[in-house]
Design a protein around this motif. Structure first.
Motif, short mmCIF file in Angstrom:
data_model
loop_
_atom_site.label_atom_id
_atom_site.label_comp_id
_atom_site.label_asym_id
_atom_site.label_seq_id
_atom_site.Cartn_x
_atom_site.Cartn_y
_atom_site.Cartn_z
N GLU A 133 10.44 8.37 -13.20
CA GLU A 133 11.36 7.27 -12.90
C GLU A 133 11.14 6.74 -11.49
O GLU A 133 11.10 5.53 -11.26
CB GLU A 133 12.81 7.71 -13.09
N GLY A 134 10.98 7.63 -10.54
CA GLY A 134 10.69 7.22 -9.17
C GLY A 134 9.35 6.51 -9.06
O GLY A 134 9.20 5.54 -8.31
N ALA A 135 8.38 6.97 -9.85
CA ALA A 135 7.06 6.33 -9.86
C ALA A 135 7.16 4.92 -10.41
O ALA A 135 6.52 4.00 -9.89
CB ALA A 135 6.08 7.16 -10.69
N ARG A 136 7.98 4.73 -11.45
CA ARG A 136 8.17 3.38 -12.02
C ARG A 136 8.83 2.46 -11.01
O ARG A 136 8.43 1.31 -10.85
CB ARG A 136 8.99 3.44 -13.31
N GLU A 137 9.85 2.95 -10.33
CA GLU A 137 10.53 2.13 -9.32
C GLU A 137 9.55 1.75 -8.20
O GLU A 137 9.53 0.60 -7.75
CB GLU A 137 11.72 2.87 -8.73
N ARG A 152 0.84 -1.22 0.00
CA ARG A 152 0.00 0.00 0.00
C ARG A 152 0.86 1.26 0.00
O ARG A 152 0.58 2.23 -0.71
CB ARG A 152 -0.91 0.01 1.22
N SER A 153 1.91 1.24 0.81
CA SER A 153 2.80 2.39 0.91
C SER A 153 3.48 2.69 -0.43
O SER A 153 3.52 3.84 -0.87
CB SER A 153 3.85 2.13 1.99
N TRP A 154 4.00 1.64 -1.07
CA TRP A 154 4.67 1.85 -2.35
C TRP A 154 3.69 2.25 -3.45
O TRP A 154 4.02 3.04 -4.32
CB TRP A 154 5.46 0.60 -2.76
N ARG A 155 2.46 1.74 -3.40
CA ARG A 155 1.45 2.14 -4.38
C ARG A 155 1.13 3.64 -4.23
O ARG A 155 1.08 4.37 -5.21
CB ARG A 155 0.16 1.34 -4.21
N ALA A 156 0.97 4.08 -3.00
CA ALA A 156 0.69 5.50 -2.75
C ALA A 156 1.87 6.36 -3.21
O ALA A 156 1.68 7.43 -3.80
CB ALA A 156 0.41 5.72 -1.27
N ARG A 157 3.08 5.89 -2.95
CA ARG A 157 4.27 6.64 -3.37
C ARG A 157 4.33 6.72 -4.89
O ARG A 157 4.65 7.78 -5.45
CB ARG A 157 5.52 5.96 -2.82
N SER A 158 4.01 5.62 -5.56
CA SER A 158 4.02 5.62 -7.02
C SER A 158 3.03 6.63 -7.58
O SER A 158 3.34 7.39 -8.49
CB SER A 158 3.69 4.22 -7.55
#
Length: 77
Positions: free
Chosen positions: A41-45, A26-32
């Protein structure tokens, strides 16, 4: 990891790992989503990390509740 654990402790650890994978996904999805417009690029990572945590979650779900998510499997399975 030389400690011997019983089945109940192993089950508790797997449930904690599942909860952690769910929260991290969930955290990484929100960050993306937050980075999508400012840092592609950060969103892809972050999206790749989201997929990785989702894979871990699927594996733990199958170990903890075999067959429950059979309808969510990919056609290649």
């Amino acid at each position: 990891m030389t400690d011997v654990v019983d089945a109940d402790e192993l089950l508790r650890r797997m449930h904690r790992a599942r909860a952690c994978a769910l929260e991290e996904g969930r955290s990484w999805r929100a960050r993306s989503e937050a980075l999508r417009s400012t840092d592609p690029e950060g969103a892809r990572e972050a999206a790749v990390r989201t997929v990785a945590y989702e894979a871990v979650l699927r594996v733990l779900d199958e170990v903890l509740t075999p067959g429950r998510n059979a309808d969510r499997r990919s056609p290649a399975d």
